[in-house]
Design a protein around this motif. Structure first.
Motif, PDB file in Angstrom:
ATOM      1  N   PHE A  19      43.154 -80.939 -11.961  1.00 36.06           N
ATOM      2  CA  PHE A  19      43.147 -81.574 -13.370  1.00 36.06           C
ATOM      3  C   PHE A  19      43.048 -82.898 -13.017  1.00 36.06           C
ATOM      4  O   PHE A  19      41.919 -83.956 -14.014  1.00 36.06           O
ATOM      5  N   VAL A  20      43.440 -84.072 -12.176  1.00 34.83           N
ATOM      6  CA  VAL A  20      42.968 -85.277 -11.884  1.00 34.83           C
ATOM      7  C   VAL A  20      41.212 -85.163 -11.661  1.00 34.83           C
ATOM      8  O   VAL A  20      40.594 -86.117 -12.500  1.00 34.83           O
ATOM      9  N   PRO A  21      40.906 -83.945 -10.356  1.00 33.29           N
ATOM     10  CA  PRO A  21      39.046 -84.623 -10.502  1.00 33.29           C
ATOM     11  C   PRO A  21      38.676 -83.991 -11.624  1.00 33.29           C
ATOM     12  O   PRO A  21      37.743 -84.596 -11.792  1.00 33.29           O
ATOM     13  N   ILE A  25      35.591 -86.706 -13.435  1.00 31.35           N
ATOM     14  CA  ILE A  25      34.563 -85.836 -13.822  1.00 31.35           C
ATOM     15  C   ILE A  25      33.491 -86.280 -15.298  1.00 31.35           C
ATOM     16  O   ILE A  25      32.391 -86.327 -16.257  1.00 31.35           O
ATOM     17  N   LEU A  26      35.089 -85.585 -16.378  1.00 30.99           N
ATOM     18  CA  LEU A  26      34.490 -85.285 -17.939  1.00 30.99           C
ATOM     19  C   LEU A  26      34.752 -87.089 -18.484  1.00 30.99           C
ATOM     20  O   LEU A  26      33.149 -87.123 -19.398  1.00 30.99           O
ATOM     21  N   ASP A  27      35.170 -87.586 -17.569  1.00 30.83           N
ATOM     22  CA  ASP A  27      34.760 -89.162 -18.346  1.00 30.83           C
ATOM     23  C   ASP A  27      33.805 -90.176 -17.824  1.00 30.83           C
ATOM     24  O   ASP A  27      33.477 -90.200 -19.009  1.00 30.83           O
ATOM     25  N   GLN A  28      33.260 -89.533 -16.477  1.00 32.36           N
ATOM     26  CA  GLN A  28      32.069 -90.177 -16.218  1.00 32.36           C
ATOM     27  C   GLN A  28      31.294 -89.748 -16.721  1.00 32.36           C
ATOM     28  O   GLN A  28      29.920 -89.887 -17.677  1.00 32.36           O
ATOM     29  N   GLU A  29      31.091 -87.999 -16.945  1.00 28.63           N
ATOM     30  CA  GLU A  29      30.184 -87.359 -18.050  1.00 28.63           C
ATOM     31  C   GLU A  29      29.849 -87.555 -19.719  1.00 28.63           C
ATOM     32  O   GLU A  29      28.522 -87.782 -20.084  1.00 28.63           O
TER      33      GLU A  29
END
Length: 185
Positions: A19-21, A25-29
Motif C-alpha cells: 500500500f505505501v509505495p 506512486i499514485l500521488d505522483q501520477e
C-alpha cells in the motif's frame, strides 16, 4: 489458532508494504495528471551517490523572493505560488506562511531570510533528476555546453505542481528531453 494469528499479521504486513509505495506512486501520477506544468530554468551539476546512483543535481534560477513579512525563520514552512513569464518560465507570484488552498502552489522550507533587502530564500524538493548511469556524465557536459550557447532559456526542468506537491517530469535542452539530446549528440 496461533498460526492463524501469525498468518493474519503476515498478511497485514504484506498489504502495508504494498500500500505505501502504491500510494506514493499514485500521488505522483495524480500530480502529473492534474497539476500545472511549469518550466524552471536550470543549472545542473553531476554528482554521484553510491546509495542513490547517478543523477543530475539541479539548481534553479528561482531561489528567493521579496517579501513584506519580517518574521521568517530558517526551516519554517513556506508556500510559494507561481505564475509564468512572457517566455513561459515559472516565476514566483507570492510567498506565504499560510496554505493558499487554491491555485498553483508548492510547500517547501525557508533556507534563509535577509532582513536588509526583505527577501526569503527557499529550495525546491525536485532538485535531483535520475538518469541512466551511462548517460549522466554526457548529460552534464551537454547541459554545460548548452548554458554557454548564445540561445537564452534553452535548458529547463518541466515540473508539475498541484496542491503543495511537485513532480519533476524531465529536463530539456533546446526543447528536447536530455536523455534523447545526449543520444543525438
Amino acid at each position: 489458532m496461533k498460526s492463524i494469528h501469525i498468518f493474519s499479521i503476515f498478511v497485514v504486513v504484506v498489504l502495508a508494504q504494498l500500500f505505501v509505495p502504491a500510494q506514493m506512486i499514485l500521488d505522483q501520477e495524480n500530480t502529473i495528471a492534474r497539476g500545472t506544468a511549469y518550466k524552471f530554468r536550470t543549472q545542473p551539476v553531476d554528482p554521484s551517490d553510491p546509495f542513490k546512483g547517478k543523477y543530475i543535481y539541479l539548481n534553479y534560477d528561482i531561489s528567493f523572493a521579496a517579501t513584506n513579512d519580517t518574521t521568517w525563520v530558517t526551516n519554517a514552512p513556506i508556500y510559494i505560488t507561481f505564475k509564468t513569464d512572457s517566455l513561459g518560465f515559472a516565476m514566483v507570484k507570492d510567498v506565504s506562511k499560510d496554505d493558499p488552498k487554491a491555485g498553483d502552489y508548492l510547500k517547501t522550507k525557508v533556507t534563509w531570510y535577509n532582513r536588509f533587502d526583505n527577501s526569503v530564500g527557499f529550495s525546491f524538493p525536485f532538485n535531483e533528476f535520475y538518469m541512466n548511469e551511462t548517460k549522466a556524465y554526457d548529460a552534464e557536459l551537454a547541459h554545460a555546453q548548452a548554458q554557454r550557447d548564445s540561445l537564452p532559456n534553452n535548458t529547463y526542468a518541466l515540473v508539475y505542481v498541484l496542491k503543495g506537491k511537485a513532480v519533476l517530469d524531465n529536463v530539456f535542452i533546446n526543447d528536447i528531453p536530455i536523455a534523447d539530446y545526449v543520444e543525438k549528440e
